[in-house]
Scaffold this motif. Structure first.
Motif, PDB file in Angstrom:
ATOM      1  N   GLU A  91       0.808  -1.217   0.000  1.00  0.00           N
ATOM      2  CA  GLU A  91       0.000   0.000   0.000  1.00  0.00           C
ATOM      3  C   GLU A  91       0.848   1.276   0.000  1.00  0.00           C
ATOM      4  O   GLU A  91       0.488   2.258  -0.646  1.00  0.00           O
ATOM      5  CB  GLU A  91      -0.926   0.009   1.218  1.00  0.00           C
ATOM      6  CG  GLU A  91      -1.900   1.151   1.226  1.00  0.00           C
ATOM      7  CD  GLU A  91      -2.860   1.099   2.388  1.00  0.00           C
ATOM      8  OE1 GLU A  91      -3.416   2.158   2.712  1.00  0.00           O
ATOM      9  OE2 GLU A  91      -3.058   0.024   2.965  1.00  0.00           O
ATOM     10  N   ASP A  92       1.982   1.264   0.684  1.00  0.00           N
ATOM     11  CA  ASP A  92       2.813   2.466   0.756  1.00  0.00           C
ATOM     12  C   ASP A  92       3.795   2.597  -0.409  1.00  0.00           C
ATOM     13  O   ASP A  92       4.548   3.562  -0.481  1.00  0.00           O
ATOM     14  CB  ASP A  92       3.564   2.520   2.087  1.00  0.00           C
ATOM     15  CG  ASP A  92       4.548   1.371   2.252  1.00  0.00           C
ATOM     16  OD1 ASP A  92       4.376   0.332   1.588  1.00  0.00           O
ATOM     17  OD2 ASP A  92       5.478   1.510   3.062  1.00  0.00           O
ATOM     18  N   GLU A  93       3.780   1.650  -1.346  1.00  0.00           N
ATOM     19  CA  GLU A  93       4.689   1.697  -2.492  1.00  0.00           C
ATOM     20  C   GLU A  93       4.041   2.236  -3.764  1.00  0.00           C
ATOM     21  O   GLU A  93       4.742   2.603  -4.696  1.00  0.00           O
ATOM     22  CB  GLU A  93       5.225   0.289  -2.789  1.00  0.00           C
ATOM     23  CG  GLU A  93       6.093  -0.280  -1.701  1.00  0.00           C
ATOM     24  CD  GLU A  93       6.535  -1.690  -1.997  1.00  0.00           C
ATOM     25  OE1 GLU A  93       7.664  -2.032  -1.616  1.00  0.00           O
ATOM     26  OE2 GLU A  93       5.767  -2.462  -2.603  1.00  0.00           O
ATOM     27  N   VAL A 109       1.057   4.896  -5.425  1.00  0.00           N
ATOM     28  CA  VAL A 109       0.114   6.006  -5.245  1.00  0.00           C
ATOM     29  C   VAL A 109      -0.579   6.257  -6.573  1.00  0.00           C
ATOM     30  O   VAL A 109       0.069   6.401  -7.606  1.00  0.00           O
ATOM     31  CB  VAL A 109       0.823   7.290  -4.776  1.00  0.00           C
ATOM     32  CG1 VAL A 109      -0.135   8.468  -4.775  1.00  0.00           C
ATOM     33  CG2 VAL A 109       1.419   7.099  -3.396  1.00  0.00           C
ATOM     34  N   TYR A 131      -2.865   9.040  -8.183  1.00  0.00           N
ATOM     35  CA  TYR A 131      -3.434  10.377  -8.075  1.00  0.00           C
ATOM     36  C   TYR A 131      -4.411  10.563  -9.219  1.00  0.00           C
ATOM     37  O   TYR A 131      -4.025  10.645 -10.382  1.00  0.00           O
ATOM     38  CB  TYR A 131      -2.343  11.453  -8.135  1.00  0.00           C
ATOM     39  CG  TYR A 131      -2.912  12.844  -8.030  1.00  0.00           C
ATOM     40  CD1 TYR A 131      -3.404  13.310  -6.821  1.00  0.00           C
ATOM     41  CD2 TYR A 131      -2.981  13.675  -9.133  1.00  0.00           C
ATOM     42  CE1 TYR A 131      -3.947  14.575  -6.722  1.00  0.00           C
ATOM     43  CE2 TYR A 131      -3.518  14.940  -9.042  1.00  0.00           C
ATOM     44  CZ  TYR A 131      -3.998  15.377  -7.833  1.00  0.00           C
ATOM     45  OH  TYR A 131      -4.552  16.631  -7.739  1.00  0.00           O
ATOM     46  N   GLU A 137      -5.102  12.327   0.162  1.00  0.00           N
ATOM     47  CA  GLU A 137      -4.327  11.206   0.696  1.00  0.00           C
ATOM     48  C   GLU A 137      -3.185  10.835  -0.248  1.00  0.00           C
ATOM     49  O   GLU A 137      -2.061  10.553   0.193  1.00  0.00           O
ATOM     50  CB  GLU A 137      -5.222   9.995   0.934  1.00  0.00           C
ATOM     51  CG  GLU A 137      -4.478   8.810   1.509  1.00  0.00           C
ATOM     52  CD  GLU A 137      -5.358   7.592   1.694  1.00  0.00           C
ATOM     53  OE1 GLU A 137      -4.851   6.618   2.271  1.00  0.00           O
ATOM     54  OE2 GLU A 137      -6.525   7.596   1.267  1.00  0.00           O
ATOM     55  N   ALA A 138      -3.448  10.833  -1.558  1.00  0.00           N
ATOM     56  CA  ALA A 138      -2.409  10.512  -2.539  1.00  0.00           C
ATOM     57  C   ALA A 138      -1.281  11.532  -2.475  1.00  0.00           C
ATOM     58  O   ALA A 138      -0.097  11.167  -2.474  1.00  0.00           O
ATOM     59  CB  ALA A 138      -3.003  10.456  -3.942  1.00  0.00           C
ATOM     60  N   TYR A 165      -0.459  13.370   0.069  1.00  0.00           N
ATOM     61  CA  TYR A 165       0.228  13.163   1.345  1.00  0.00           C
ATOM     62  C   TYR A 165       1.230  12.013   1.237  1.00  0.00           C
ATOM     63  O   TYR A 165       2.371  12.120   1.701  1.00  0.00           O
ATOM     64  CB  TYR A 165      -0.793  12.887   2.454  1.00  0.00           C
ATOM     65  CG  TYR A 165      -0.154  12.626   3.794  1.00  0.00           C
ATOM     66  CD1 TYR A 165       0.255  13.687   4.603  1.00  0.00           C
ATOM     67  CD2 TYR A 165       0.060  11.334   4.241  1.00  0.00           C
ATOM     68  CE1 TYR A 165       0.860  13.452   5.826  1.00  0.00           C
ATOM     69  CE2 TYR A 165       0.665  11.086   5.463  1.00  0.00           C
ATOM     70  CZ  TYR A 165       1.059  12.153   6.251  1.00  0.00           C
ATOM     71  OH  TYR A 165       1.659  11.913   7.461  1.00  0.00           O
ATOM     72  N   LYS A 166       0.814  10.914   0.605  1.00  0.00           N
ATOM     73  CA  LYS A 166       1.715   9.768   0.433  1.00  0.00           C
ATOM     74  C   LYS A 166       2.913  10.122  -0.452  1.00  0.00           C
ATOM     75  O   LYS A 166       4.031   9.694  -0.193  1.00  0.00           O
ATOM     76  CB  LYS A 166       0.971   8.581  -0.181  1.00  0.00           C
ATOM     77  CG  LYS A 166       0.068   7.857   0.774  1.00  0.00           C
ATOM     78  CD  LYS A 166      -0.588   6.688   0.053  1.00  0.00           C
ATOM     79  CE  LYS A 166      -1.506   5.903   0.931  1.00  0.00           C
ATOM     80  NZ  LYS A 166      -2.133   4.782   0.196  1.00  0.00           N
ATOM     81  N   ASN A 181       5.257  12.190   1.794  1.00  0.00           N
ATOM     82  CA  ASN A 181       5.783  11.613   3.031  1.00  0.00           C
ATOM     83  C   ASN A 181       6.218  10.153   2.981  1.00  0.00           C
ATOM     84  O   ASN A 181       6.852   9.683   3.927  1.00  0.00           O
ATOM     85  CB  ASN A 181       4.745  11.774   4.146  1.00  0.00           C
ATOM     86  CG  ASN A 181       4.519  13.224   4.494  1.00  0.00           C
ATOM     87  OD1 ASN A 181       5.465  13.950   4.718  1.00  0.00           O
ATOM     88  ND2 ASN A 181       3.271  13.647   4.501  1.00  0.00           N
ATOM     89  N   SER A 182       5.898   9.422   1.944  1.00  0.00           N
ATOM     90  CA  SER A 182       6.204   7.993   1.933  1.00  0.00           C
ATOM     91  C   SER A 182       7.691   7.744   1.722  1.00  0.00           C
ATOM     92  O   SER A 182       8.309   8.293   0.817  1.00  0.00           O
ATOM     93  CB  SER A 182       5.410   7.278   0.834  1.00  0.00           C
ATOM     94  OG  SER A 182       5.743   5.912   0.821  1.00  0.00           O
ATOM     95  N   LEU A 220       7.931   4.734  -1.351  1.00  0.00           N
ATOM     96  CA  LEU A 220       7.203   4.974  -2.598  1.00  0.00           C
ATOM     97  C   LEU A 220       7.987   4.463  -3.803  1.00  0.00           C
ATOM     98  O   LEU A 220       9.163   4.777  -3.977  1.00  0.00           O
ATOM     99  CB  LEU A 220       6.912   6.460  -2.748  1.00  0.00           C
ATOM    100  CG  LEU A 220       6.032   6.878  -3.918  1.00  0.00           C
ATOM    101  CD1 LEU A 220       4.652   6.234  -3.811  1.00  0.00           C
ATOM    102  CD2 LEU A 220       5.896   8.381  -3.965  1.00  0.00           C
TER     103      LEU A 220
END
Length: 124
Positions: A68-70, A72, A74, A97-98, A100-101, A104-105, A108
């Motif tokens: 999930e954190d890899e 995104v 948009y 949310e996209a 933000y990821k 900050n991820s 990614l």
């Protein structure tokens, strides 16, 4: 990555192809090549699809390859159909949310969007 062993097996193909443009015959092949590029890069890989429909379909395939954190996706609001007007607040939350990821991820690997999402200026 969920399918790390598969990516290692296919890794040789991408190392031999150094171009920035990916060519593919199917959506699954496109997803695998994107995974391989992301796997071989220390920076996130940006994928721009022609429209939101194609980006959404590719996102569904890529979700099976990435955590999930890899990944995104948009999805900018290009246009609203009448049935989407009611859900536009949900779409806005997904876009926030996209973003933000993306900012900050630490893990990614892939950012997936459309041309409109790529060139859109964010408000100051």
């Amino acid at each position: 990555m969920k399918h790390l062993e598969l990516l290692r097996l296919l890794n040789k193909e991408v190392k031999e192809d150094n171009s920035n443009e990916l060519t593919y015959n199917s959506q699954q092949e496109e997803a695998i090549k994107i995974c391989l590029r992301a796997f071989n890069s220390s920076k996130p890989f940006i994928v721009i699809k022609e429209n939101a429909y194609l980006a959404s379909r590719l996102n569904e395939v890529l979700m099976s390859y990435f955590e999930e954190d890899e990944l995104v996706y948009y999805n900018p609001e290009e246009s609203l159909r009448s049935e989407e007007i009611a859900s536009s607040f949900e779409n806005r939350a997904e876009r926030i949310e996209a973003l933000y990821k993306i900012i900050n991820s630490k893990n990614l690997k892939v950012v997936l969007t459309t041309p409109y999402g790529f060139i859109r200026h964010l408000p100051k």
